[in-house]
Write a protein that holds these residues in place. Sequence first.
Motif, PDB file in Angstrom:
ATOM      1  N   LEU A  15       7.592   6.170  -1.752  1.00  0.00           N
ATOM      2  CA  LEU A  15       6.360   5.755  -2.424  1.00  0.00           C
ATOM      3  C   LEU A  15       6.669   4.978  -3.701  1.00  0.00           C
ATOM      4  CD1 LEU A  15       4.149   8.949  -2.000  1.00  0.00           C
ATOM      5  CD2 LEU A  15       3.977   6.805  -0.749  1.00  0.00           C
ATOM      6  N   ALA A  16       7.689   5.415  -4.446  1.00  0.00           N
ATOM      7  CA  ALA A  16       8.050   4.725  -5.690  1.00  0.00           C
ATOM      8  C   ALA A  16       8.596   3.327  -5.404  1.00  0.00           C
ATOM      9  CB  ALA A  16       9.073   5.544  -6.468  1.00  0.00           C
ATOM     10  N   VAL A  17       9.450   3.209  -4.403  1.00  0.00           N
ATOM     11  CA  VAL A  17       9.998   1.896  -4.049  1.00  0.00           C
ATOM     12  C   VAL A  17       8.896   0.990  -3.505  1.00  0.00           C
ATOM     13  CG1 VAL A  17      11.581   0.691  -2.490  1.00  0.00           C
ATOM     14  CG2 VAL A  17      12.322   2.761  -3.661  1.00  0.00           C
ATOM     15  N   ARG A  18       7.996   1.565  -2.716  1.00  0.00           N
ATOM     16  CA  ARG A  18       6.875   0.776  -2.193  1.00  0.00           C
ATOM     17  C   ARG A  18       6.026   0.211  -3.333  1.00  0.00           C
ATOM     18  NH1 ARG A  18       1.765   3.748   0.410  1.00  0.00           N
ATOM     19  NH2 ARG A  18       1.628   4.302  -1.786  1.00  0.00           N
ATOM     20  N   SER A  19       5.665   1.070  -4.287  1.00  0.00           N
ATOM     21  CA  SER A  19       4.860   0.610  -5.422  1.00  0.00           C
ATOM     22  C   SER A  19       5.626  -0.405  -6.262  1.00  0.00           C
ATOM     23  CB  SER A  19       4.446   1.813  -6.289  1.00  0.00           C
ATOM     24  OG  SER A  19       3.688   2.746  -5.542  1.00  0.00           O
ATOM     25  N   GLY A  20       6.910  -0.128  -6.503  1.00  0.00           N
ATOM     26  CA  GLY A  20       7.707  -1.039  -7.310  1.00  0.00           C
ATOM     27  C   GLY A  20       7.907  -2.380  -6.640  1.00  0.00           C
ATOM     28  N   PHE A  21       8.116  -2.380  -5.336  1.00  0.00           N
ATOM     29  CA  PHE A  21       8.341  -3.636  -4.617  1.00  0.00           C
ATOM     30  C   PHE A  21       7.090  -4.510  -4.667  1.00  0.00           C
ATOM     31  CE2 PHE A  21      11.199  -5.851  -1.776  1.00  0.00           C
ATOM     32  CZ  PHE A  21      10.359  -6.727  -1.113  1.00  0.00           C
ATOM     33  N   ARG A  22       5.935  -3.917  -4.450  1.00  0.00           N
ATOM     34  CA  ARG A  22       4.708  -4.714  -4.493  1.00  0.00           C
ATOM     35  C   ARG A  22       4.454  -5.244  -5.903  1.00  0.00           C
ATOM     36  NH1 ARG A  22      -0.557  -5.102  -5.505  1.00  0.00           N
ATOM     37  NH2 ARG A  22      -1.920  -6.000  -3.907  1.00  0.00           N
ATOM     38  N   THR A  23       4.653  -4.391  -6.913  1.00  0.00           N
ATOM     39  CA  THR A  23       4.435  -4.824  -8.289  1.00  0.00           C
ATOM     40  C   THR A  23       5.394  -5.947  -8.666  1.00  0.00           C
ATOM     41  OG1 THR A  23       3.649  -2.617  -8.928  1.00  0.00           O
ATOM     42  CG2 THR A  23       4.398  -4.074 -10.688  1.00  0.00           C
ATOM     43  N   GLU A  24       6.671  -5.797  -8.290  1.00  0.00           N
ATOM     44  CA  GLU A  24       7.672  -6.808  -8.616  1.00  0.00           C
ATOM     45  C   GLU A  24       7.369  -8.125  -7.921  1.00  0.00           C
ATOM     46  OE1 GLU A  24      11.413  -7.809 -10.575  1.00  0.00           O
ATOM     47  OE2 GLU A  24      10.103  -6.051 -10.703  1.00  0.00           O
ATOM     48  N   PHE A  25       6.990  -8.046  -6.670  1.00  0.00           N
ATOM     49  CA  PHE A  25       6.700  -9.260  -5.917  1.00  0.00           C
ATOM     50  C   PHE A  25       5.476  -9.980  -6.480  1.00  0.00           C
ATOM     51  CE2 PHE A  25       4.420 -11.422  -2.478  1.00  0.00           C
ATOM     52  CZ  PHE A  25       5.393 -12.290  -2.035  1.00  0.00           C
ATOM     53  N   VAL A  26       4.422  -9.218  -6.742  1.00  0.00           N
ATOM     54  CA  VAL A  26       3.201  -9.825  -7.271  1.00  0.00           C
ATOM     55  C   VAL A  26       3.447 -10.414  -8.659  1.00  0.00           C
ATOM     56  CG1 VAL A  26       0.843  -9.348  -8.039  1.00  0.00           C
ATOM     57  CG2 VAL A  26       1.667  -8.386  -5.894  1.00  0.00           C
ATOM     58  N   ASP A  27       4.193  -9.695  -9.501  1.00  0.00           N
ATOM     59  CA  ASP A  27       4.495 -10.210 -10.842  1.00  0.00           C
ATOM     60  C   ASP A  27       5.306 -11.501 -10.768  1.00  0.00           C
ATOM     61  OD1 ASP A  27       3.136  -8.139 -11.964  1.00  0.00           O
ATOM     62  OD2 ASP A  27       4.904  -6.970 -12.500  1.00  0.00           O
ATOM     63  N   ALA A  28       6.262 -11.559  -9.837  1.00  0.00           N
ATOM     64  CA  ALA A  28       7.064 -12.771  -9.693  1.00  0.00           C
ATOM     65  C   ALA A  28       6.215 -13.944  -9.223  1.00  0.00           C
ATOM     66  CB  ALA A  28       8.211 -12.527  -8.712  1.00  0.00           C
ATOM     67  N   ILE A  29       5.271 -13.668  -8.312  1.00  0.00           N
ATOM     68  CA  ILE A  29       4.400 -14.731  -7.818  1.00  0.00           C
ATOM     69  C   ILE A  29       3.441 -15.184  -8.909  1.00  0.00           C
ATOM     70  CG2 ILE A  29       2.506 -15.237  -6.236  1.00  0.00           C
ATOM     71  CD1 ILE A  29       5.206 -15.330  -4.900  1.00  0.00           C
ATOM     72  N   LEU A  30       2.778 -14.233  -9.559  1.00  0.00           N
ATOM     73  CA  LEU A  30       1.773 -14.585 -10.559  1.00  0.00           C
ATOM     74  C   LEU A  30       2.400 -15.117 -11.838  1.00  0.00           C
ATOM     75  CD1 LEU A  30      -0.725 -11.602 -10.175  1.00  0.00           C
ATOM     76  CD2 LEU A  30      -0.789 -13.849  -9.095  1.00  0.00           C
ATOM     77  N   GLY A  31       3.664 -14.779 -12.077  1.00  0.00           N
ATOM     78  CA  GLY A  31       4.298 -15.234 -13.301  1.00  0.00           C
ATOM     79  C   GLY A  31       4.809 -16.653 -13.245  1.00  0.00           C
ATOM     80  N   ALA A  32       4.859 -17.262 -12.049  1.00  0.00           N
ATOM     81  CA  ALA A  32       5.387 -18.620 -11.936  1.00  0.00           C
ATOM     82  C   ALA A  32       4.514 -19.530 -11.097  1.00  0.00           C
ATOM     83  CB  ALA A  32       6.800 -18.586 -11.346  1.00  0.00           C
ATOM     84  N   ASN A  33       3.412 -19.003 -10.564  1.00  0.00           N
ATOM     85  CA  ASN A  33       2.514 -19.811  -9.746  1.00  0.00           C
ATOM     86  C   ASN A  33       1.094 -19.688 -10.258  1.00  0.00           C
ATOM     87  OD1 ASN A  33       4.175 -20.815  -7.314  1.00  0.00           O
ATOM     88  ND2 ASN A  33       4.677 -18.648  -7.361  1.00  0.00           N
ATOM     89  N   ALA A  34       0.292 -20.673  -9.894  1.00  0.00           N
ATOM     90  CA  ALA A  34      -1.112 -20.649 -10.289  1.00  0.00           C
ATOM     91  C   ALA A  34      -1.831 -19.493  -9.598  1.00  0.00           C
ATOM     92  CB  ALA A  34      -1.775 -21.972  -9.921  1.00  0.00           C
ATOM     93  N   HIS A  35      -2.733 -18.868 -10.331  1.00  0.00           N
ATOM     94  CA  HIS A  35      -3.554 -17.824  -9.727  1.00  0.00           C
ATOM     95  C   HIS A  35      -4.572 -18.441  -8.770  1.00  0.00           C
ATOM     96  CE1 HIS A  35      -2.715 -15.419 -13.665  1.00  0.00           C
ATOM     97  NE2 HIS A  35      -1.653 -15.556 -12.898  1.00  0.00           N
ATOM     98  N   VAL A  36      -5.099 -19.591  -9.169  1.00  0.00           N
ATOM     99  CA  VAL A  36      -6.041 -20.345  -8.336  1.00  0.00           C
ATOM    100  C   VAL A  36      -5.655 -21.821  -8.425  1.00  0.00           C
ATOM    101  CG1 VAL A  36      -8.458 -20.893  -7.879  1.00  0.00           C
ATOM    102  CG2 VAL A  36      -7.863 -18.668  -8.873  1.00  0.00           C
TER     103      VAL A  36
END
Length: 440
Positions: free
Chosen positions: A63-84
Amino acid sequence: MDEGPEASHREAPMTRAAPFAAFEFLIAWRYLRAKRAEGGVSAMTWISLIGIALAVAALIIVLAVRSGFRTEFVDAILGANAHVTVYEQRFDGPSGRFDYRIEEFEALTAQVQAVPGVTRAAPLIRGQVMGTANDQNHGVIVFGITLEDLKTIPNVAGSERSQGDIDDFSQGVAIGSGVAKALRLAIGDRIKLISPNGVRTAFGTSPRVKSYTVSYIFTAGHYNIDQTRLYLPFEEAQSFFNKEGFADQIEVFVDAPEQAEVMARKLREAAGESAVVETWRDYAGGFLRALAVEDNVMLVIMIVLILLSTMNIISGLIMLVKNKGRDIGILRTIGLSEGTVLRVFFLCGAGIGLVGTLLGVIVGVVFVVNIDAIFSLVNYLSGGQVWDPSIRGIYHLPSELRGVDVLNAVGISLFLSFFITIFPARRAARMNPVEALRNE
């Protein structure tokens, strides 16, 4: 009136003990720690306890790795790409094709920026080219952007492993660390960009080739971004791609990326009928959906693992009931009710489940807290081939310990442990005391 000597021999009414009285805990504790010579099942108790502990620890880690993986992936996407992302789509009658150029990009950017909830809007030029340097070739995606807008991209401007000075961007280009590695580039080196849509001549269109100085190298935290991303000054990108006077798209950052779909409707209204609006979920949604399916499958597997571990409680209690048949008969003949016997054996199984769950929580939490050190050791012992960022997209195994995940693991384990225990406990409670003593 004296009732005679018979009154002294009259039995006092039997008082029923309260549920889960102290003596019930004492009997259950004695059965759990019984030695083999006394017919106990201490070995089975330890097997059940360790099995539940490992299953609960595994569930917490997953559960911890699942939550961390999603958070890390989303942060990487949102931190370098446009939200819209906002495009324009118009049908060009003479050519019979759709025109996606944004000619009034400054006015459209101002309209989008005025929408409540938008934190930044910036015009972009985008194109794919071939980068070459040091006899190496590598495909890159070029983003034309101004220095002021580049500084507002969190994972690019705020990269912890960046090289060079971002303020020098106007005199060169900014490239991802993967691009720099593939082309063996460092700060101050030259990179040659080759575009097939280049200069139009009387003999056709010839490729455009131009060299730029590498002024900034960033690590955005996502493998695919670092491996393909190159930023070019906006006006230079317009010239390089023959797009003077217009932009390809407007990238928009909002204060609530998780509500990007709601913002998309507002932005579409503000941008006009010809606008096409896409959110970050449109291009990353497939991966997120696949990740959600994988999460659910792993959760089911872990629950089944806990269920299998709790099955050891059943086998242990069945052996305990069989070995303690004489004791059950004696307890019943001295006045203990079926409910009391049931609670004694329920406490035996529930105690195993409770202690095993507690140990599992401790092991799981300690593992998650030290997961980086543990993973580094495993990666070192295996020769550094455990984690491939080109497949997983991020550079390390993430984990995020959340209280709700720990509570879910504890709840699942205790529910299964308590539920499983009821069946052998009822069998012990319904045992006929006469038959139990006769068999002994």
